[in-house]
Motif scaffolding. Structure first.
Motif, PDB file in Angstrom:
ATOM      1  N   GLU A 383       0.819  -1.198   0.000  1.00 43.68           N
ATOM      2  CA  GLU A 383       0.000   0.000   0.000  1.00 43.68           C
ATOM      3  C   GLU A 383       0.862   1.260   0.000  1.00 43.68           C
ATOM      4  O   GLU A 383       1.602   1.536   0.936  1.00 43.68           O
TER       5      GLU A 383
ATOM      6  N   GLU B  40     -13.764  11.424   3.434  1.00 52.79           N
ATOM      7  CA  GLU B  40     -12.860  10.936   4.465  1.00 52.79           C
ATOM      8  C   GLU B  40     -13.306  11.452   5.827  1.00 52.79           C
ATOM      9  O   GLU B  40     -13.556  12.641   6.003  1.00 52.79           O
ATOM     10  N   TYR B  62     -11.454  -1.421  13.018  1.00 49.81           N
ATOM     11  CA  TYR B  62     -10.400  -0.778  12.223  1.00 49.81           C
ATOM     12  C   TYR B  62      -9.088  -1.440  12.624  1.00 49.81           C
ATOM     13  O   TYR B  62      -8.429  -1.029  13.567  1.00 49.81           O
ATOM     14  N   GLU B  66      -2.293   2.288   9.095  1.00 53.11           N
ATOM     15  CA  GLU B  66      -1.594   2.523   7.837  1.00 53.11           C
ATOM     16  C   GLU B  66      -0.445   3.499   8.006  1.00 53.11           C
ATOM     17  O   GLU B  66       0.600   3.339   7.404  1.00 53.11           O
ATOM     18  N   HIS B  85      -3.785   7.303  10.296  1.00 59.08           N
ATOM     19  CA  HIS B  85      -4.731   6.745   9.331  1.00 59.08           C
ATOM     20  C   HIS B  85      -4.924   5.272   9.644  1.00 59.08           C
ATOM     21  O   HIS B  85      -3.951   4.524   9.693  1.00 59.08           O
ATOM     22  N   ILE B  86      -6.167   4.899   9.867  1.00 59.74           N
ATOM     23  CA  ILE B  86      -6.451   3.528  10.280  1.00 59.74           C
ATOM     24  C   ILE B  86      -7.485   2.935   9.329  1.00 59.74           C
ATOM     25  O   ILE B  86      -8.495   3.568   9.014  1.00 59.74           O
ATOM     26  N   LEU B  87      -7.184   1.733   8.882  1.00 58.56           N
ATOM     27  CA  LEU B  87      -7.987   1.083   7.848  1.00 58.56           C
ATOM     28  C   LEU B  87      -8.714  -0.112   8.439  1.00 58.56           C
ATOM     29  O   LEU B  87      -8.206  -0.766   9.342  1.00 58.56           O
ATOM     30  N   SER B  88      -9.904  -0.346   7.938  1.00 55.81           N
ATOM     31  CA  SER B  88     -10.619  -1.553   8.323  1.00 55.81           C
ATOM     32  C   SER B  88     -10.709  -2.469   7.115  1.00 55.81           C
ATOM     33  O   SER B  88     -11.269  -2.085   6.096  1.00 55.81           O
ATOM     34  N   HIS B  89     -10.139  -3.651   7.226  1.00 55.53           N
ATOM     35  CA  HIS B  89     -10.216  -4.598   6.120  1.00 55.53           C
ATOM     36  C   HIS B  89     -11.646  -5.088   5.942  1.00 55.53           C
ATOM     37  O   HIS B  89     -12.070  -5.401   4.845  1.00 55.53           O
ATOM     38  N   LYS B  92     -13.888  -2.006   4.750  1.00 56.61           N
ATOM     39  CA  LYS B  92     -13.322  -1.353   3.564  1.00 56.61           C
ATOM     40  C   LYS B  92     -13.452   0.162   3.687  1.00 56.61           C
ATOM     41  O   LYS B  92     -13.959   0.843   2.786  1.00 56.61           O
ATOM     42  N   ARG B  94     -11.664   3.751   5.980  1.00 62.15           N
ATOM     43  CA  ARG B  94     -10.615   4.180   6.891  1.00 62.15           C
ATOM     44  C   ARG B  94     -11.079   5.383   7.680  1.00 62.15           C
ATOM     45  O   ARG B  94     -12.013   6.077   7.308  1.00 62.15           O
ATOM     46  N   ARG B  96      -9.498   8.733  10.055  1.00 63.62           N
ATOM     47  CA  ARG B  96      -8.303   9.508  10.363  1.00 63.62           C
ATOM     48  C   ARG B  96      -8.468  10.101  11.763  1.00 63.62           C
ATOM     49  O   ARG B  96      -9.463  10.759  12.043  1.00 63.62           O
TER      50      ARG B  96
END
Lengths: 440, 163
Positions: A383, B40, B62, B66, B85-89, B92, B94, B96
């Motif tokens: 990424e 966002e 989350y 990232e 920045h944090i993403l959730s698989h 889908k 994210r 901030r």
């Protein structure tokens, strides 16, 4: 340090440094704790337990070691042949690109993004352009999106070819390198053909691409795509059944899915650990939702799995390129935004309006509405993301790059600890590290 | 557009967001502000609550950190904003997290206990912005030489010329 060496460290840091000539207007810079406050200890020291200080040894690997893919320095603690701890030391290539970006116009940042990751310059271009386009809320014509996807996948192929060649060479398979670079040369010629440069093309622009591709561009890409699957077979024939390759890669560098997520690993190493995540499919950008492709994953979690996944990814990239070629729509290559996108040369020389816009963009840049965006894309290494903050002027207030190798490097310790020294080389190769993007 | 920057409006509109729900339920005073701009979601978190907020957001799904970085708004106060920045698989999506930090004694709790991957990122922010991270296992410079003076990404540090 500008102060005399006799001065105690604590005093130095509490006094305003004589050498700083960069204080703000009429206001003294607030006194900040500098790094000197913190003891500068060696990165790694042998363990002291059981009083056996010399049982383990500290070994320095790099920064000029050929298998460290650039200037990575690893400090290893070894017990005989067994690696106990690995501490990466980076920053040798730090050029302050993030800082330089703040002093450039938005369009002037594009050539710098090329230089971050020299194996996938077009991917960097794309990520930056998408981020600024998101700030501008600019819609791109489909043809520009398709062309960007096409070039991006070619870049992925190119990057994976370099990875395969160097990774195999690290482990001792010298032949593969020459085979890979044969096809890579073709790819670089295509890049030169379309952008004028083999590597640092800066072909993508905010709001489109810089110019029309040459007439025989698609034909050359098609010729390459025709031979590529058989060439990938050729590389696999050299490696997949090779007993030395198998014994050097299978079961080496184990990284579980939990560790991979906790340590921020992305891209092929994450998918090799069994996490089904690909930004191209899961959070599509630049029109990737129009393409059909598989996302290879594996549950083997080792160097072998990363190898298999990248090989499969190359095949999928060829398929995406083929779809992009077949479905290439007509129409313009640039967004309809005369205040942002440079006009065509012909139009600029015949129409007064365009000449004015051209002059304004070149001399004062274009203003971008205030705000912040985070644009992530799937680069060959994982990424990649650009975080761009705008304050409403023509220069970015802050550009930050999230680069995949930077996070993946943290997992090296996990993958190497308890394994043999020779496996370190295999592990570094398997995470496909590029130091330019780590240090920026 | 104005609604995008209004906390009450954002909370009313995106109240179902798991990150907002988790923080509102367990630690409502951690949430200073919220905005939803260009697709966002940004949550402004009080400095002393960042580790708790990170844990809550992680529990809310989350799962992937990232990026950690910082923006220097010199000469405004609070001068810095540390950005996560944090993403959730699974979702889908994210989120901030932005943590405002004053220029006097800039220190934030490290989130390495929540995500070990924050290690290098926090070192980078420390190196280039001079923000200390409390509880970080190995807080030292990462890009610049160890004996370097100053923090290059601060706005009062020149882009070119001699220091």
């Amino acid at each position: 340090m500008a102060t005399t060496p006799e001065t105690p460290v604590a005093e130095v840091t509490n006094a305003k440094s004589e050498s700083s000539t960069f204080a703000g207007p009429n206001e003294p810079t607030p006194v900040m704790p500098y790094a000197a406050n913190f003891a500068i200890a060696p990165l790694l020291e042998p363990r002291l337990e059981e009083g056996a200080r010399d049982r383990t040894m500290i070994l320095n690997m790099g920064p000029q070691h050929p298998s460290t893919h650039g200037v990575l320095r690893l400090v290893l603690e070894i017990d005989g042949e067994t690696v106990l701890r690995v501490v990466p030391d980076i920053g040798f290539l730090h050029t302050g690109i993030e800082k330089t970006c703040e002093a450039k116009f938005y369009q002037q940042v594009v050539p710098m993004t090329d230089r971050i990751d020299y194996l996938c310059p077009m991917t960097n271009n794309l990520c930056y352009c998408l981020a600024v386009e998101k700030l501008l809320q600019l819609e791109l014509p489909p043809r520009a999106q398709y062309l960007r996807v096409l070039l991006n996948e070619l870049t992925r192929l190119q990057s994976h070819l370099v990875w395969l060649g160097t990774h195999a060479m690290d482990i001792g398979a010298l032949t593969v390198f020459l085979y890979c670079f044969r096809e890579r040369e073709e790819l670089l010629k295509i890049f030169e053909h379309v952008s004028g440069q083999r590597m640092m093309g800066s072909y993508f622009r905010v709001g489109g691409v810089s110019m029309e591709p040459p007439v025989d561009f698609y034909e050359r890409v098609q010729n390459l795509l025709n031979i590529m699957p058989s060439k990938i077979d050729e590389y696999q024939n050299l490696l997949t059944g090779n007993p030395i390759w198998i014994s050097r890669t299978k079961g080496v560098g184990h990284l579980s899915a939990e560790d991979a997520i906790a340590l921020g690993v992305t891209g092929p190493p994450l998918r090799a650990s069994g996490v089904d995540w690909d930004l191209r499919r899961d959070m599509p950008y630049s029109g990737y939702e129009n393409f059909q492709f598989k996302v290879p994953i594996s549950n083997d979690c080792d160097v072998w799995a990363r190898y298999v996944i990248r090989m499969d990814e190359m095949r999928e990239s060829v398929k995406i390129c083929q779809q992009a070629l077949d479905g290439m729509p007509g129409g313009p290559l640039k967004a309809d935004a005369p205040k942002v996108v440079l006009p065509d040369r012909e139009v600029m020389k015949t129409q007064m309006e365009s000449l004015i816009y051209h002059f304004k963009i070149v001399t004062e840049g274009f203003a971008v509405p205030a705000g912040e965006v985070y644009q992530a894309i799937e680069s060959p290494r994982g990424e990649m993301a650009y975080y761009v903050v705008s304050d409403g002027t023509a220069k970015p207030y802050r550009v930050h790059m999230r680069n995949p190798s930077f996070a993946t490097l943290q997992a090296v310790d996990k993958m190497c600890a308890g394994r043999l020294l020779a496996d370190v080389v295999a592990v570094i190769g398997s995470i496909d590290i590029v130091l330019g993007e780590i240090d920026r | 557009m104005q609604d995008a920057y209004d906390k009450a409006a954002v909370l009313a509109k995106y109240g179902a967001n798991p990150a907002i729900q988790a923080i509102q339920a367990a630690q409502p005073d951690a949430l200073l502000d919220a905005k939803f701009d260009r697709g966002e979601l940004t949550l402004k978190i009080a400095r002393e609550h960042i580790r708790a907020a990170a844990t809550l957001v992680q529990k809310a799904g989350y799962n992937f950190l990232e990026d950690v970085t910082c923006v220097d708004y010199y000469p405004l106060e609070p001068r810095f904003q540390v950005i996560y920045h944090i993403l959730s698989h699974r979702l889908k999506a994210r989120v901030r997290l932005a943590v405002p930090v004053e220029s006097i004694d800039p220190e934030v709790d490290s989130i390495t206990p929540v995500w070990p991957s924050a290690d290098f990122y926090e070192r980078e922010v420390f190196d280039l912005f001079g923000i200390r991270f409390g509880g970080h296992p190995n807080l030292r410079r990462i890009m610049m030489p160890d004996e370097w003076e100053g923090h290059p990404l601060r706005k009062d540090y020149p882009v070119e010329g001699y220091r």
